[in-house]
Write an enzyme that holds these catalytic residues in place. Structure first.
Site, PDB file in Angstrom:
ATOM      1  N   TYR A 114       0.848  -1.193   0.000  1.00 58.57           N
ATOM      2  CA  TYR A 114       0.000   0.000   0.000  1.00 58.57           C
ATOM      3  C   TYR A 114       0.887   1.248   0.000  1.00 58.57           C
ATOM      4  CZ  TYR A 114      -4.057   2.874   1.439  1.00 58.57           C
ATOM      5  OH  TYR A 114      -5.077   3.781   1.516  1.00 58.57           O
TER       6      TYR A 114
ATOM      7  N   TYR B 258      -1.940   4.915  -9.917  1.00 57.91           N
ATOM      8  CA  TYR B 258      -3.016   4.133 -10.564  1.00 57.91           C
ATOM      9  C   TYR B 258      -4.370   4.589 -10.036  1.00 57.91           C
ATOM     10  CZ  TYR B 258      -5.904  -0.234  -9.883  1.00 57.91           C
ATOM     11  OH  TYR B 258      -6.892  -1.165  -9.720  1.00 57.91           O
TER      12      TYR B 258
END
Ligand SMILES: [Zn+2]
Lengths: 387, 137
Positions: free
Chosen positions: A286, A334
Site C-alpha cells: 500500500y 493508478y
C-alpha cells in the site's frame, strides 16, 4: 501473538476466485460510492463465474455491512465490517478464510467503493475523539500531515539526502508501472526525477509526488472453499499466509515512527505460508505515500531498518528491475479513492493469473499484498499462491 | 477578531481537567503510580499497565522537538490563512509526546532541528478552550 500452529492449519483453507474494479475508476462524479461497490461486486462475481445467489458471506469497510448488503441484495450468514483504514480489505481476506473454514459461509464477497474525489457528503462530525481533541485543533489532520511528520523523523535517524533519494526512486518507479496500466489515472503522464523534485510542497518533507492520488473507485474480491474454487471460471488462487493488527491510531501515539506494524504481520504471514522473502515473485505494498513504501519494506523484513534507500536504489523496483513492486502503478499513480488496500490484492491476483498485459511479470507464482491503514496504524498482510 | 473556524476540541469527562488546566495556562498530565510512567492523552486507567492507581501531575511545559512537518496545503478551511504552518510532535521532559504547533519560528526547514529545546505557550481560542503550543526555549 496468536498460536502459529493453529494459524498454519488455515493456510490454503480458502481461495480467491474473483477480483475486479468498478466499471471505471478515476474521476466519476456521476456515480455514488454505493454504485461503485455494486459494479465491482457484479464484475468480480462474473470474473469468478459465481452467481450473487451463492454469496453467503459479506465484508466491507467504511460502511455498515447491512447498508451495503441491502443495496446489493445480499442476506449474508457471515458479516464483517472491520474498519481499520485502508488495510481493512486485506484483513477481510483472513477473516473470510477463517469464516469459511469454520463453516459460517462458503462464498464470501468483499467490496469497496469510495468517491474520494467526487463525494457529495460532508465530513464526519466532531465526537470529541482524542484525535479531534488533541491533533485536529493544530491542523494535524489527514494522512499527508501525519505521514510527513513520520518521514521527517526517518530523515533524522537515517539521513535526509538518502531518504529523499529513496522517496524519489519510489515515486518514479511506481509511475513507470502506471504508464503500462490502461486504467491507471496517470497512464499517459510520465514522471522524471526532475518532475519529482520540482513538484510543489504538500506537507514538507512531502512533495505532491510523494502523495497518493485522490480518485473515485471500487473493487471487489470473491473468496471460497478450495472445492468450490475448482468449478470457478478461472480456478482459484490460494491464500497461504495472513497477518493483521494495529498498535495505535493517532500519529502522535506511534511509538516508533519508522517501524509500522508490518514488523509482525509480514513475518507471521510468511511463516504461515512456509516461505521466505526471496521466494516472492511480486510484492504489492500500500503506497499511500512514498514514505509508506520505504518504511513498510523495512518493517516487513525485506531489508533492515535504515537500509530501505539501498533496497530501492537505481530503479530496482521499476519495470525490468530485480524487485517488481506495485506493478499496477499503486495508490501513487493508478488509483486511490481514500482506502486503497483492496487494490493491492486485485493486482496480485491478475499477476498470478497472467492477466496483467504489458506489465505482466515472468513466472509469477507467489505474491504478497500488504495494506496499511490510518496513520501508519494498522496493517494486514496476505500471501497468495498460484496452484 | 475574525471568526475562529478551525476544529475546536470538545472536552470529555476524562479530559475536562486537562482543558481546565490549559485555560489557566498550566499543562497537566496523567501519571501512573504503579508503573511510574507519565502518559498522554489523559485517561483514568494507565495505557501502559492498565492500573487504576493514577494521578494528575503538573508538567513543566518544557520539551524537545521529536519531529515536525511544514503544511503547505491546508487540510481544512480553517488553516488556509495560516499555511504554511508547522505541525510537530513534542517530547515533554516528563516523557510523553504531544501533538502541537511550533510558533514564533518562520516555517522553513532550516529553522527547525530535531531535539531542539521547546517551551509551552498558550493560545486562547474560545472562552472555554486554550491550546498549548510550543516555541523555541
Ligand atoms: Zn501504569
Amino acid at each position: 501473538m496468536p498460536v502459529m500452529s493453529k494459524l498454519k492449519d488455515l493456510s490454503g483453507a480458502a481461495e480467491i476466485v474473483g477480483v475486479a474494479e468498478s466499471d471505471q475508476i478515476g474521476k466519476l462524479p456521476d456515480k455514488s460510492a454505493l454504485q461503485l461497490h455494486a459494479e465491482a461486486a457484479h464484475n468480480a462475481l462474473e470474473d469468478a463465474g459465481i452467481p450473487m445467489s451463492e454469496v453467503d458471506g459479506y465484508l466491507t469497510a467504511g460502511y455498515s455491512t447491512y447498508d451495503v448488503a441491502e443495496y446489493l441484495g445480499i442476506q449474508p450468514h457471515f458479516t464483517d465490517a472491520t474498519i481499520v483504514g485502508g488495510a481493512s480489505f486485506v484483513i477481510h481476506i483472513a477473516h473470510a478464510m477463517a469464516a469459511i473454514q469454520a463453516g459460517y459461509c462458503e462464498v464470501a464477497l468483499i467490496t469497496h467503493g469510495q468517491s474520494g474525489r467526487s463525494d457529495r457528503a460532508r465530513a464526519a462530525a466532531n465526537r470529541g475523539l482524542p484525535s479531534q481533541q488533541y491533533e485536529a485543533p493544530f491542523g494535524i489532520l489527514g494522512p499527508p500531515v501525519s505521514y510527513s511528520m513520520a518521514a521527517r523523523r526517518y530523515m533524522h535517524e537515517y539521513g535526509e539526502d538518502r531518504t529523499r533519494q529513496a522517496l524519489s526512486e519510489i515515486a518514479v518507479s511506481t509511475r513507470k508501472w502506471a504508464n503500462m496500466n490502461p486504467v491507471a489515472y496517470m497512464k499517459d503522464e510520465p514522471m522524471t526525477f526532475e518532475d519529482y523534485h520540482n513538484s510543489r510542497w504538500i506537507s514538507w518533507p512531502f512533495h505532491l509526488f510523494d502523495c497518493c492520488l485522490v480518485t473515485d473507485a471500487g473493487a471487489a474480491i470473491v473468496i471460497t472453499t478450495p472445492e468450490r474454487a475448482k468449478s470457478a471460471r478461472k480456478g482459484g488462487v490460494k491464500v497461504v499466509g495472513v497477518g493483521e493488527g494495529h498498535d495505535h491510531s493517532m500519529i502522535s501515539q506511534m511509538e516508533d515512527l519508522t517501524l509500522p506494524f508490518g514488523r509482525f504481520t509480514g513475518p507471521q504471514a510468511l511463516e504461515m505460508a512456509g516461505i521466505t522473502h526471496s521466494d516472492l515473485d511480486l510484492t504489492m505494498i500500500y503506497d499511500s505515500f512514498t514514505y509508506t513504501v520505504l518504511v513498510t519494506l523495512e518493517s516487513l523484513g525485506f531489508c533492515k531498518p535504515g537500509e530501505g534507500p539501498d533496497f530501492v536504489a537505481d530503479q530496482r523496483t521499476a519495470p525490468g528491475g530485480e524487485f517488481p513492486l506495485n506493478t499496477s502503478g499503486g495508490g501513487l499513480s493508478y488509483t486511490h479513492p481514500g482506502m486503497y488496500g483492496i487494490f493491492t490484492v486485485v493486482e496480485a491476483i491478475r499477476q498470478l493469473r497472467g492477466e496483467a498485459g504489458e506489465r505482466q511479470i515472468d513466472d509469477c507464482n507467489l505474491a504478497m499484498a500488504h495494506g496499511t491503514g490510518g496513520n501508519l496504524s494498522s496493517t494486514g498482510t496476505v500471501i497468495l499462491a498460484r496452484d | 477578531m475574525a471568526e475562529y473556524n478551525k476544529p475546536i476540541p470538545i472536552p470529555q469527562p476524562e479530559s475536562d481537567r486537562y482543558w481546565e488546566g490549559t485555560r489557566r495556562e498550566e499543562l497537566w498530565l496523567r501519571k501512573c503510580n504503579d508503573c511510574d510512567e507519565a502518559y498522554f492523552y489523559p485517561r483514568d486507567i494507565c495505557p501502559k499497565c492498565f492500573s487504576r492507581n493514577t494521578d494528575w501531575i503538573h508538567a513543566s511545559g518544557n520539551g524537545s522537538l521529536y519531529t515536525f512537518a511544514i503544511v503547505h496545503r491546508p487540510p481544512h478551511p480553517g488553516f488556509v490563512s495560516d499555511a504554511p504552518y508547522i505541525t510537530a510532535i513534542v517530547e515533554l521532559e516528563e516523557g510523553p509526546r504531544v501533538p502541537a504547533n511550533i510558533v514564533g519560528v518562520e516555517p522553513e526547514p532550516e529553522n527547525l532541528s530535531i531535539d531542539m529545546p521547546l517551551k509551552v505557550v498558550y493560545e486562547k481560542i474560545t472562552d472555554e478552550i486554550t491550546l498549548p503550543k510550543f516555541t523555541p526555549a
